[in-house]
Structure formats: C-alpha cells, structure tokens
Design an enzyme around this catalytic site. Sequence first.
Site, PDB file in Angstrom:
ATOM      1  N   ARG A 129     -36.353 -37.834 -20.160  1.00  0.00           N
ATOM      2  CA  ARG A 129     -36.246 -37.951 -21.628  1.00  0.00           C
ATOM      3  C   ARG A 129     -34.938 -37.317 -22.097  1.00  0.00           C
ATOM      4  O   ARG A 129     -34.260 -36.636 -21.337  1.00  0.00           O
ATOM      5  CB  ARG A 129     -37.410 -37.210 -22.297  1.00  0.00           C
ATOM      6  CG  ARG A 129     -38.746 -37.857 -22.073  1.00  0.00           C
ATOM      7  CD  ARG A 129     -39.856 -37.186 -22.866  1.00  0.00           C
ATOM      8  NE  ARG A 129     -40.286 -35.934 -22.287  1.00  0.00           N
ATOM      9  CZ  ARG A 129     -40.245 -34.749 -22.899  1.00  0.00           C
ATOM     10  NH1 ARG A 129     -39.782 -34.664 -24.125  1.00  0.00           N
ATOM     11  NH2 ARG A 129     -40.662 -33.655 -22.296  1.00  0.00           N
ATOM     12  N   ASP A 187     -41.368 -29.034 -10.922  1.00  0.00           N
ATOM     13  CA  ASP A 187     -41.637 -27.929 -11.854  1.00  0.00           C
ATOM     14  C   ASP A 187     -40.601 -26.861 -11.571  1.00  0.00           C
ATOM     15  O   ASP A 187     -40.670 -26.154 -10.571  1.00  0.00           O
ATOM     16  CB  ASP A 187     -43.055 -27.382 -11.653  1.00  0.00           C
ATOM     17  CG  ASP A 187     -43.321 -26.198 -12.578  1.00  0.00           C
ATOM     18  OD1 ASP A 187     -42.451 -25.888 -13.429  1.00  0.00           O
ATOM     19  OD2 ASP A 187     -44.389 -25.579 -12.438  1.00  0.00           O
ATOM     20  N   ASN A 247     -30.151 -29.708 -16.350  1.00  0.00           N
ATOM     21  CA  ASN A 247     -30.350 -30.084 -17.751  1.00  0.00           C
ATOM     22  C   ASN A 247     -31.720 -29.669 -18.293  1.00  0.00           C
ATOM     23  O   ASN A 247     -31.832 -29.250 -19.439  1.00  0.00           O
ATOM     24  CB  ASN A 247     -30.174 -31.612 -17.859  1.00  0.00           C
ATOM     25  CG  ASN A 247     -30.731 -32.162 -19.138  1.00  0.00           C
ATOM     26  OD1 ASN A 247     -30.148 -31.996 -20.214  1.00  0.00           O
ATOM     27  ND2 ASN A 247     -31.884 -32.808 -19.065  1.00  0.00           N
ATOM     28  N   SER A 289     -26.790 -23.491 -24.369  1.00  0.00           N
ATOM     29  CA  SER A 289     -27.148 -23.751 -25.769  1.00  0.00           C
ATOM     30  C   SER A 289     -26.328 -22.851 -26.687  1.00  0.00           C
ATOM     31  O   SER A 289     -25.987 -21.715 -26.326  1.00  0.00           O
ATOM     32  CB  SER A 289     -28.627 -23.463 -25.980  1.00  0.00           C
ATOM     33  OG  SER A 289     -28.939 -23.488 -27.360  1.00  0.00           O
ATOM     34  N   TYR A 294     -35.703 -18.141 -25.052  1.00  0.00           N
ATOM     35  CA  TYR A 294     -34.839 -19.310 -24.827  1.00  0.00           C
ATOM     36  C   TYR A 294     -33.367 -18.885 -24.936  1.00  0.00           C
ATOM     37  O   TYR A 294     -32.549 -19.201 -24.071  1.00  0.00           O
ATOM     38  CB  TYR A 294     -35.176 -20.388 -25.848  1.00  0.00           C
ATOM     39  CG  TYR A 294     -34.309 -21.621 -25.795  1.00  0.00           C
ATOM     40  CD1 TYR A 294     -34.595 -22.660 -24.915  1.00  0.00           C
ATOM     41  CD2 TYR A 294     -33.207 -21.763 -26.643  1.00  0.00           C
ATOM     42  CE1 TYR A 294     -33.801 -23.801 -24.874  1.00  0.00           C
ATOM     43  CE2 TYR A 294     -32.409 -22.892 -26.606  1.00  0.00           C
ATOM     44  CZ  TYR A 294     -32.710 -23.922 -25.723  1.00  0.00           C
ATOM     45  OH  TYR A 294     -31.915 -25.044 -25.684  1.00  0.00           O
ATOM     46  N   ALA A 304     -32.139 -15.947 -24.552  1.00  0.00           N
ATOM     47  CA  ALA A 304     -31.812 -15.061 -23.421  1.00  0.00           C
ATOM     48  C   ALA A 304     -31.633 -15.880 -22.142  1.00  0.00           C
ATOM     49  O   ALA A 304     -30.740 -15.602 -21.329  1.00  0.00           O
ATOM     50  CB  ALA A 304     -32.928 -14.030 -23.237  1.00  0.00           C
ATOM     51  N   LYS A 360     -30.537 -18.870 -21.886  1.00  0.00           N
ATOM     52  CA  LYS A 360     -29.271 -19.602 -21.926  1.00  0.00           C
ATOM     53  C   LYS A 360     -28.074 -18.647 -21.764  1.00  0.00           C
ATOM     54  O   LYS A 360     -27.060 -19.008 -21.152  1.00  0.00           O
ATOM     55  CB  LYS A 360     -29.163 -20.398 -23.225  1.00  0.00           C
ATOM     56  CG  LYS A 360     -30.222 -21.514 -23.337  1.00  0.00           C
ATOM     57  CD  LYS A 360     -30.123 -22.520 -22.199  1.00  0.00           C
ATOM     58  CE  LYS A 360     -30.976 -23.761 -22.443  1.00  0.00           C
ATOM     59  NZ  LYS A 360     -30.863 -24.744 -21.352  1.00  0.00           N
TER      60      LYS A 360
HETATM   61  P1  NAP Z   1     -36.267 -32.717 -23.941  1.00  0.00           P
HETATM   62  O1  NAP Z   1     -36.015 -33.974 -24.714  1.00  0.00           O
HETATM   63  O2  NAP Z   1     -37.347 -31.790 -24.391  1.00  0.00           O
HETATM   64  O3  NAP Z   1     -36.510 -33.119 -22.398  1.00  0.00           O
HETATM   65  C1  NAP Z   1     -36.811 -32.097 -21.502  1.00  0.00           C
HETATM   66  C2  NAP Z   1     -36.739 -32.620 -20.083  1.00  0.00           C
HETATM   67  O4  NAP Z   1     -36.997 -31.530 -19.183  1.00  0.00           O
HETATM   68  C3  NAP Z   1     -37.792 -33.678 -19.774  1.00  0.00           C
HETATM   69  O5  NAP Z   1     -37.244 -34.579 -18.838  1.00  0.00           O
HETATM   70  C4  NAP Z   1     -38.918 -32.867 -19.159  1.00  0.00           C
HETATM   71  O6  NAP Z   1     -39.750 -33.637 -18.267  1.00  0.00           O
HETATM   72  C5  NAP Z   1     -38.136 -31.818 -18.378  1.00  0.00           C
HETATM   73  N1  NAP Z   1     -38.869 -30.564 -18.179  1.00  0.00           N
HETATM   74  C6  NAP Z   1     -39.565 -29.854 -19.115  1.00  0.00           C
HETATM   75  N2  NAP Z   1     -40.128 -28.762 -18.567  1.00  0.00           N
HETATM   76  C7  NAP Z   1     -39.791 -28.782 -17.237  1.00  0.00           C
HETATM   77  C8  NAP Z   1     -40.088 -27.950 -16.142  1.00  0.00           C
HETATM   78  N3  NAP Z   1     -40.859 -26.837 -16.248  1.00  0.00           N
HETATM   79  N4  NAP Z   1     -39.607 -28.286 -14.922  1.00  0.00           N
HETATM   80  C9  NAP Z   1     -38.852 -29.395 -14.766  1.00  0.00           C
HETATM   81  N5  NAP Z   1     -38.519 -30.216 -15.781  1.00  0.00           N
HETATM   82  C10 NAP Z   1     -38.994 -29.919 -16.999  1.00  0.00           C
HETATM   83  O7  NAP Z   1     -34.943 -31.832 -23.848  1.00  0.00           O
HETATM   84  P2  NAP Z   1     -33.441 -32.116 -24.372  1.00  0.00           P
HETATM   85  O8  NAP Z   1     -33.411 -31.902 -25.826  1.00  0.00           O
HETATM   86  O9  NAP Z   1     -32.943 -33.386 -23.799  1.00  0.00           O
HETATM   87  O10 NAP Z   1     -32.685 -30.863 -23.711  1.00  0.00           O
HETATM   88  C11 NAP Z   1     -31.914 -30.975 -22.535  1.00  0.00           C
HETATM   89  C12 NAP Z   1     -31.092 -29.707 -22.374  1.00  0.00           C
HETATM   90  O11 NAP Z   1     -30.274 -29.511 -23.525  1.00  0.00           O
HETATM   91  C13 NAP Z   1     -31.939 -28.425 -22.239  1.00  0.00           C
HETATM   92  O12 NAP Z   1     -31.327 -27.553 -21.320  1.00  0.00           O
HETATM   93  C14 NAP Z   1     -31.874 -27.822 -23.623  1.00  0.00           C
HETATM   94  O13 NAP Z   1     -32.069 -26.421 -23.606  1.00  0.00           O
HETATM   95  C15 NAP Z   1     -30.460 -28.195 -24.024  1.00  0.00           C
HETATM   96  N6  NAP Z   1     -30.259 -28.164 -25.471  1.00  0.00           N
HETATM   97  C16 NAP Z   1     -30.955 -29.013 -26.266  1.00  0.00           C
HETATM   98  C17 NAP Z   1     -30.768 -28.929 -27.655  1.00  0.00           C
HETATM   99  C18 NAP Z   1     -31.506 -29.840 -28.615  1.00  0.00           C
HETATM  100  O14 NAP Z   1     -31.391 -29.636 -29.844  1.00  0.00           O
HETATM  101  N7  NAP Z   1     -32.223 -30.842 -28.150  1.00  0.00           N
HETATM  102  C19 NAP Z   1     -29.871 -27.984 -28.181  1.00  0.00           C
HETATM  103  C20 NAP Z   1     -29.182 -27.149 -27.320  1.00  0.00           C
HETATM  104  C21 NAP Z   1     -29.373 -27.241 -25.958  1.00  0.00           C
HETATM  105  P3  NAP Z   1     -41.023 -34.509 -18.837  1.00  0.00           P
HETATM  106  O15 NAP Z   1     -40.421 -35.693 -19.549  1.00  0.00           O
HETATM  107  O16 NAP Z   1     -41.763 -34.897 -17.622  1.00  0.00           O
HETATM  108  O17 NAP Z   1     -41.772 -33.603 -19.742  1.00  0.00           O
END
Ligand code: NAP
Length: 254
Positions: free
Chosen positions: A17, A63, A90, A146, A159, A161, A163
């Site tokens: 995702r 996981d 990621n 982040s 979170y 911490a 990052k």
């Molecule tokens: P997301 O849409 O919530 O997707 C999370 C992904 O991580 C999914 O593929 C999920 O798998 C997988 N995942 C969740 N828990 C896991 C675990 N315990 N072990 C292995 N995989 C796991 O996240 P996103 O928004 O794309 O974020 C991607 C990155 O960008 C992250 O590092 C996040 O901290 C960073 N980020 C995001 C934002 C934001 O606003 N979105 C801002 C700053 C930084 P499933 O699909 O199977 O659940």
Amino acid sequence: MKFDFTNKTVLITGGSRGIGAVTAKLFAEAGAQVAFTYAGNLEAAEHTLNALGAGNHAFFQLDLADPTSISNLFQRFSERYDRLDILVNNAAVHLPHKILETDFENWQDSWSQTLHANLLGPANMCYFASKIMVPQQSGKIINISSRGAFRGEPENPAYGASKAGINSMSQSLALVLAPHNISVHIIAPGYVSTEMAADKLEGESGEAIKQQSPFGRVAEPEEVARLVAVYASEGMEFTSGGITDINGASYLRS
Ligand code: NAP
C-alpha cells in the site's frame, strides 16, 4: 523524469500500500525486478503485484517487529533472486499514544511495537542486506524517515523517536558500508496522502495540515517514490548519509 533500473533487483518493505506500492510500480516500470513485502493485507499485496505487470516480481509476508520473520524473508528472497541492488526500508507503523491520555499498559505497548517495527526492523533488514551487498561490493539502501523526527510527534512520540533513530542508524551505517561501495540514504517526508495519514487529512484538521505547506497541500506518494528512485540511481552514492526533506517547505531546517 526517466529512470532506468534494468537488471537491478529491488526489495521494498511495505509495498502492498501507500508509498511502497507506488515505489514498487515506479521501479518495475523502469525495468527492475521488484520484491516487496506486506504485513497482513494479502489483497493489497496481490493488487500491487498485478499492477507491476510482467517480470520477475514477487511479494513476501513480513512482520518487521519479528527478527525471525526478517531472517526468513532473506532466505526466501535469496532462493528467488541472486542479488540485491536496492533496499528500500519503507514500512512503518504509526500508533497514537498521547502521553496525557494513554494508560501505562498501552503506553508501553505502543512504544514497544513502534520501536520494534520502525527501528529494530529496518536495522535487521540492513543487517541481512549487507550480507548480500558486501560480497557484491555494491548496493544502495534507502531508509524512509519522517519530518516528525525533527518537528516532534505529540500524539505519536515513539514514532518520532523511531524515525530519529533511523536517521542516526543510517548515518552510522553510511560510514561503515561506504568502503564496500554501499550508500545509505535517508528521505524524510512530511504528510503524504496515504492510508497512514488518511484520518488526519480528512475534514478541518486536514485543511490545517495542508496549510502547513505554502503549497497548500500534502505530498503525493509518487513524489516520494521519485525521490527514492533518484537516490537509487547510479551516480548518487556521494550523497550517502544525507537526509533529504520532502515536505513542501512545511518545516525548514538548516
Ligand atoms: P501505509 O500506507 O500505512 O502502508 C504501510 C505499509 O507497511 C503497508 O504495506 C503495510 O502492510 C506495511 N506494514 C505495516 N506494519 C508492518 C509490520 N509490522 N511489518 C511489516 N510491514 C508492515 O504507510 P505509508 O504512508 O505509505 O508510509 C510509508 C513510509 O513513509 C513509512 O515509513 C512512514 O513512516 C513514512 N511516512 C509517511 C508519512 C505519511 O503522511 N503517510 C509521512 C512521513 C513519513 P499491509 O498492507 O499488509 O498492512
């Protein structure tokens, strides 16, 4: 922007995702073999795999909080692929645990889950990736951090911490892996339009978040994916150890 990752093998955590799925698609379109992981959402993983089109692409369940799951991932990965050129750390979790409103048990639980998935997980991914990349004498690791590491995460302190920990870990690894022609890059997004941020981006609070940037919006996952691809490209290794913000000037630091 045109990228060419022909003959490159990429491993992306959390490719089912959000940013990870879009990144997987970008690499596949640019000719790479793409392996990605999902945690529990098999349907989303299958959807992403279909979107990648033809090629030696695959997904694996993972996981990140479980070191054995990571070791198993690398075993399965190595049975299918004979090299690893690019690792994108990621995947992450984002659990709310406001200090003044959370009981101690949930506080402990949120900290433990977050640090295990977001910091120890990527550290273990880097450990196993280095076992493949050092003998190759080449590799690129891109860790998604982040803006919260710098700006603070009042509702999700673990979170923030985790990052900040990713930033420091990446810089330490950049030093020790550079002599093996492995670079480590850190990308720090502000809000990105994915499911992780969906709750906050809805309604009035969402409008206020968009206005944090003078562009009046949050990032699209494609913008983060492009930046990942830039650092994964040949000729970018001298930026190793650097942290690149992608937050639409919503939080400026020097
Ligand atoms: P997301 O849409 O919530 O997707 C999370 C992904 O991580 C999914 O593929 C999920 O798998 C997988 N995942 C969740 N828990 C896991 C675990 N315990 N072990 C292995 N995989 C796991 O996240 P996103 O928004 O794309 O974020 C991607 C990155 O960008 C992250 O590092 C996040 O901290 C960073 N980020 C995001 C934002 C934001 O606003 N979105 C801002 C700053 C930084 P499933 O699909 O199977 O659940």
